[in-house]
Design a protein around this motif. Structure first.
Motif, short mmCIF file in Angstrom:
data_model
loop_
_atom_site.label_atom_id
_atom_site.label_comp_id
_atom_site.label_asym_id
_atom_site.label_seq_id
_atom_site.Cartn_x
_atom_site.Cartn_y
_atom_site.Cartn_z
N SER A 33 -2.59 7.03 15.98
CA SER A 33 -2.68 7.43 17.07
C SER A 33 -3.75 7.11 17.66
N LEU A 34 -4.92 6.49 17.21
CA LEU A 34 -6.10 6.04 17.99
C LEU A 34 -6.12 5.01 18.58
N ARG A 54 0.82 -1.00 0.24
CA ARG A 54 0.15 0.41 0.11
C ARG A 54 1.17 1.10 -0.03
N THR A 55 0.10 1.79 -0.81
CA THR A 55 1.62 3.41 -0.78
C THR A 55 1.41 4.44 0.13
N THR A 56 -0.25 4.24 1.34
CA THR A 56 0.32 4.30 2.37
C THR A 56 -0.36 4.02 3.20
N ALA A 113 -4.99 11.37 7.43
CA ALA A 113 -6.21 10.13 8.13
C ALA A 113 -5.38 9.50 9.05
N GLU A 114 -4.50 8.65 8.18
CA GLU A 114 -4.17 7.34 8.65
C GLU A 114 -3.18 7.25 9.74
N HIS A 148 -17.16 14.70 15.81
CA HIS A 148 -18.10 14.03 15.29
C HIS A 148 -17.47 14.35 13.58
N ASP A 149 -16.24 14.85 13.33
CA ASP A 149 -15.95 14.79 12.32
C ASP A 149 -14.81 13.93 11.84
N SER A 150 -14.56 12.71 10.92
CA SER A 150 -13.77 12.07 10.70
C SER A 150 -12.27 12.38 10.88
N PRO A 151 -11.78 11.28 10.54
CA PRO A 151 -9.82 11.89 10.20
C PRO A 151 -9.67 12.28 9.11
#
Length: 345
Positions: A128-129, A5-7, A122-123, A98-101
C-alpha cells in the motif's frame, strides 16, 4: 527461475513491483534486456515485454508499469487498506510513531483479537505504501519507516549475485597513504538518489584530506555513460596533483571505470558490498547534503549552478579537524603549495 515465494499471492507468474523497480534501475545503468533478465532471474522475453509496457518521457517507469498491470488483471480485489478507513487510520498512526509494518501487523492481532477486519499483513502495508495503484496509504508515510526509502529495496534470491563490474580493484589493495589522509588528491564518490518517479540523481565527490565537495550534474539520468562524462569533466577542472584516486561502491554506474581512469589519471578503487563505512567521509557529507537535496524530490531540478552553490556552502563551513578553517581554505593552501613547489623546481 527464482523460486516462488509463499508470501507472494501471485506466485512466480507475475512480476512484483520491486522487480519492476530493479528493471528500471538496471536499464538506467545501461544494461540490456538479457543482462537485466539474468539480474532478476526472469526470462529475457518477460523483461522485453515489460520494458514496452510503460514508457514515459523519461523511459520505462516502474510505477506506471505496475498500474497498467493491476488494471489489466481480471477481477482485481479492493485493497483492504483502501476500503477499511478505521484500519487505515490505525496503521497510519502506528507508522507515524515509527512502528515497522511487521510490528504493526503483529500488534493488531493482539489489540483486536476478535476483529479480523482489523488485521493486515506486513506485506499488504508495504504494498500500500510503495504501490500507489493499490490505494490506501500515502507514499509520504515511507519517511516514517526506519530506512526512510521512497523506493523499496529489491529482494534477492539465495545464491543470486549482482553482475560484477569487470576489472575492479578492491579497497583492500588501496595504498596505506590514502588511509592516513596525509596526501591530498584522494576522493570518495557516490550518488544521491532523487524520487523514484523522476529517476534522477546527483553525483557527490569528497576529497579525503580537506573534505572539499564537488557535485555532479546528471540531467540525463545516472547511467554509465552519463556518470562517466560528468565525472571526467568535473575532475579535469582540478590540478593533476589533486587527481590521485577515487573510491566508489560497486554501483553499475561505474562500469566504465577504466575509461574514467584513462581520461583523468585517477586510480579507482571499489568498496566491499554493503560497506558504506569504507567511504565514511562521503557518507557523512551525503548526510549534510540531504539538507539541500531532500529525499523524494526530483533532483534534476537542481542545475549545475545550483549544485555549485550548494557545494560552495559546504566548502565554506569551518571544520574542527582543520582548526576551524574551511575545506575551501585548505584546498587553496594545498594548491598554493603545489604551485610554489613547481615554481622552485
Amino acid at each position: 527461475m527464482n523460486p516462488t515465494r509463499t508470501t507472494d499471492p501471485l506466485g512466480q507468474r507475475y512480476l512484483r513491483f520491486e522487480e519492476r523497480e530493479e528493471i528500471m534501475r538496471l536499464q538506467a545503468s545501461g544494461l540490456g534486456v538479457r543482462a537485466i533478465a539474468r539480474e532478476i532471474g526472469r526470462h529475457p522475453s518477460t523483461v522485453s515485454r515489460e520494458l514496452k509496457r510503460a514508457v514515459g518521457v523519461r523511459g520505462y517507469r516502474a510505477g506506471m508499469a505496475q498500474t497498467h498491470a493491476d488494471r489489466g488483471r481480471r477481477g482485481p480485489r479492493n485493497a483492504k487498506l483502501a476500503t477499511n478507513l478505521r484500519l487505515r487510520r490505525e496503521v497510519q498512526a502506528r507508522l507515524e510513531r515509527h512502528d515497522s509494518p511487521e510490528q504493526i501487523a503483529g500488534r493488531l492481532k493482539i489489540d483486536f483479537p476478535d476483529e479480523p477486519e482489523m488485521w493486515v499483513s506486513a506485506e499488504t502495508i508495504y504494498q500500500s505504501l510503495y504501490i500507489q495503484a493499490r490505494g490506501g496509504l500515502k507514499r509520504e508515510l515511507t519517511a516514517y519507516l526506519r530506512t526512510g526509502r521512497s523506493m523499496r529495496k529489491p529482494r534477492r534470491t539465495p545464491g543470486h549475485r549482482r553482475t560484477r563490474i569487470p576489472d575492479m580493484v578492491m579497497i583492500s589493495e588501496r595504498p596505506p597513504e590514502i588511509e592516513d589522509r596525509a596526501v591530498p588528491g584522494h576522493w570518495e564518490g557516490d550518488l544521491i538518489m532523487g524520487s523514484t518517479a523522476s529517476g534522477s540523481a546527483v553525483g557527490t565527490l569528497v576529497e579525503r584530506t580537506t573534505g572539499f565537495v564537488m557535485l555532479l550534474h546528471l540531467p540525463d539520468g545516472y547511467g554509465t555513460l552519463a556518470v562517466q562524462e560528468a565525472l571526467v569533466a568535473k575532475m579535469l577542472t582540478l590540478n593533476e596533483q589533486l587527481r590521485r584516486s577515487l573510491t566508489w561502491d560497486q554501483g553499475l554506474e561505474m562500469a566504465s571505470h577504466r575509461e574514467i581512469a584513462a581520461a583523468t589519471g585517477l586510480n579507482i578503487y571499489f568498496c566491499d558490498p554493503r560497506s558504506p563505512w569504507q567511504r565514511g567521509t562521503n557518507e557523512n557529507t551525503n548526510g549534510l547534503l540531504r539538507q539541500h537535496l531532500p529525499k523524494g524530490k526530483d533532483l534534476s531540478f537542481y542545475g549545475p549552478g545550483m549544485l555549485d552553490n550548494i557545494a560552495a556552502e559546504l566548502n565554506s563551513r569551518p571544520r574542527k579537524r582543520h582548526g576551524f578553517r574551511t575545506p575551501a581554505e585548505m584546498l587553496e593552501e594545498i594548491m598554493a603549495k603545489t604551485a610554489h613547489n613547481q615554481g622552485v623546481a
